[in-house]
Enzyme design. Structure first.
Site, short mmCIF file in Angstrom:
data_model
loop_
_atom_site.label_atom_id
_atom_site.label_comp_id
_atom_site.label_asym_id
_atom_site.label_seq_id
_atom_site.Cartn_x
_atom_site.Cartn_y
_atom_site.Cartn_z
N ASN A 56 0.83 -1.21 0.00
CA ASN A 56 0.00 0.00 0.00
C ASN A 56 0.86 1.26 0.00
O ASN A 56 1.94 1.31 0.58
CB ASN A 56 -1.00 0.01 1.17
CG ASN A 56 -0.35 -0.07 2.55
OD1 ASN A 56 0.69 -0.70 2.72
ND2 ASN A 56 -0.96 0.56 3.52
N ILE A 57 0.36 2.26 -0.69
CA ILE A 57 1.06 3.55 -0.83
C ILE A 57 0.06 4.65 -0.46
O ILE A 57 -1.00 4.76 -1.09
CB ILE A 57 1.57 3.75 -2.28
CG1 ILE A 57 2.52 2.61 -2.67
CG2 ILE A 57 2.25 5.11 -2.42
CD1 ILE A 57 2.86 2.57 -4.15
N GLU A 58 0.41 5.41 0.56
CA GLU A 58 -0.49 6.46 1.05
C GLU A 58 -0.02 7.84 0.61
O GLU A 58 1.17 8.05 0.37
CB GLU A 58 -0.60 6.39 2.58
CG GLU A 58 -1.17 5.05 3.02
CD GLU A 58 -1.36 4.93 4.52
OE1 GLU A 58 -0.83 5.77 5.28
OE2 GLU A 58 -2.06 3.97 4.93
N CYS A 67 -4.30 0.55 -2.29
CA CYS A 67 -4.07 -0.68 -1.51
C CYS A 67 -3.02 -1.57 -2.19
O CYS A 67 -2.83 -1.52 -3.41
CB CYS A 67 -5.37 -1.48 -1.41
SG CYS A 67 -6.64 -0.71 -0.41
N GLU A 69 -3.18 -4.73 -2.80
CA GLU A 69 -3.75 -5.67 -3.77
C GLU A 69 -3.86 -5.04 -5.15
O GLU A 69 -3.56 -5.66 -6.17
CB GLU A 69 -5.15 -6.12 -3.32
CG GLU A 69 -5.17 -6.87 -2.00
CD GLU A 69 -5.35 -5.97 -0.78
OE1 GLU A 69 -4.81 -4.84 -0.77
OE2 GLU A 69 -6.03 -6.40 0.16
N CYS A 104 -10.26 -4.89 1.10
CA CYS A 104 -11.35 -3.90 1.12
C CYS A 104 -12.30 -4.13 -0.04
O CYS A 104 -12.00 -4.86 -0.99
CB CYS A 104 -10.78 -2.48 1.11
SG CYS A 104 -10.31 -1.90 -0.53
N CYS A 107 -10.96 -3.26 -3.60
CA CYS A 107 -10.07 -4.28 -4.15
C CYS A 107 -10.84 -5.53 -4.58
O CYS A 107 -10.49 -6.16 -5.59
CB CYS A 107 -8.99 -4.63 -3.13
SG CYS A 107 -7.78 -3.30 -2.92
N1 THU Z 1 -5.14 -1.40 2.80
C1 THU Z 1 -4.61 -2.26 1.89
O1 THU Z 1 -3.57 -1.99 1.29
N2 THU Z 1 -5.27 -3.40 1.63
C2 THU Z 1 -6.38 -3.83 2.31
O2 THU Z 1 -6.88 -4.91 2.02
C3 THU Z 1 -6.95 -3.00 3.38
C4 THU Z 1 -6.38 -1.64 3.51
C5 THU Z 1 -4.41 -0.18 3.11
C6 THU Z 1 -5.01 1.11 2.65
C7 THU Z 1 -4.42 2.11 3.62
O3 THU Z 1 -3.14 2.49 3.16
C8 THU Z 1 -4.25 1.32 4.90
O4 THU Z 1 -4.28 -0.05 4.52
C9 THU Z 1 -5.33 1.57 5.94
O5 THU Z 1 -6.59 1.49 5.37
#
Ligand code: THU
Length: 149
Positions: A56-58, A67, A69, A104, A107
């Protein structure tokens, strides 16, 4: 062009669910998640044995966050790969390696775009891992079939 370093093959033998979880664990190390402090890694197994990974990259304005995935799936799709078998997910609060992270809704919808209902989604459990199908996790999915005239 060199082969992306994240891409590996199952050349050393049949890919197991636990091995795919290990690759997701390793992919999680690339997570950029300073806002949620929740890091996620994903390992996507292609029908030909290749594995694409993602983390994941925010972004500080939140909305562009992606996310793990979807990073893995979009990397593969961008390479022209369309045939997927399974995805393993490793995620949780920073430092928590036992947490079981479920994908989520966004995804799941992206998986429905590119994967069949029997696509396997492998999640961590207390004593290893458990596999679900996409149909288990996204019943009554809306999909491309709904847009065909
Ligand atoms: N996130 C994912 O990368 N995959 C998931 O299945 C659930 C959530 C990430 C998104 C965000 O960067 C962090 O987790 C919190 O929601």
């Amino acid at each position: 062009m060199t082969e992306p370093k994240e891409m590996s093959t199952a050349a050393s033998g049949e890919m197991t669910d636990l091995r795919l979880i290990e690759l997701a664990d390793r992919a999680r190390e690339a997570s950029y998640s300073p806002y949620s402090c929740f890091s996620v890694g994903a390992a996507l197994l292609c029908a030909d044995g290749r594995v694409y990974t993602g983390a994941n990259i925010e972004v500080s304005s939140y909305t562009p966050t992606i996310c793990a995935e979807r990073v893995a799936i979009f990397k593969a799709v961008n390479d022209g790969v369309r045939d997927f078998t399974a995805i393993a997910i490793s995620g949780g609060p920073h430092g928590d390696v036992t947490y079981s992270c479920s994908p989520c809704g966004v995804c799941r919808q992206v998986m429905a775009e590119f994967c069949s209902p029997d696509f396997r989604i492998i999640l961590k459990t207390e004593d290893g891992c458990a596999a679900y199908t996409l149909a288990d996790l996204l019943p009554l999915a809306f999909g491309k079939g709904d847009l065909k005239k």
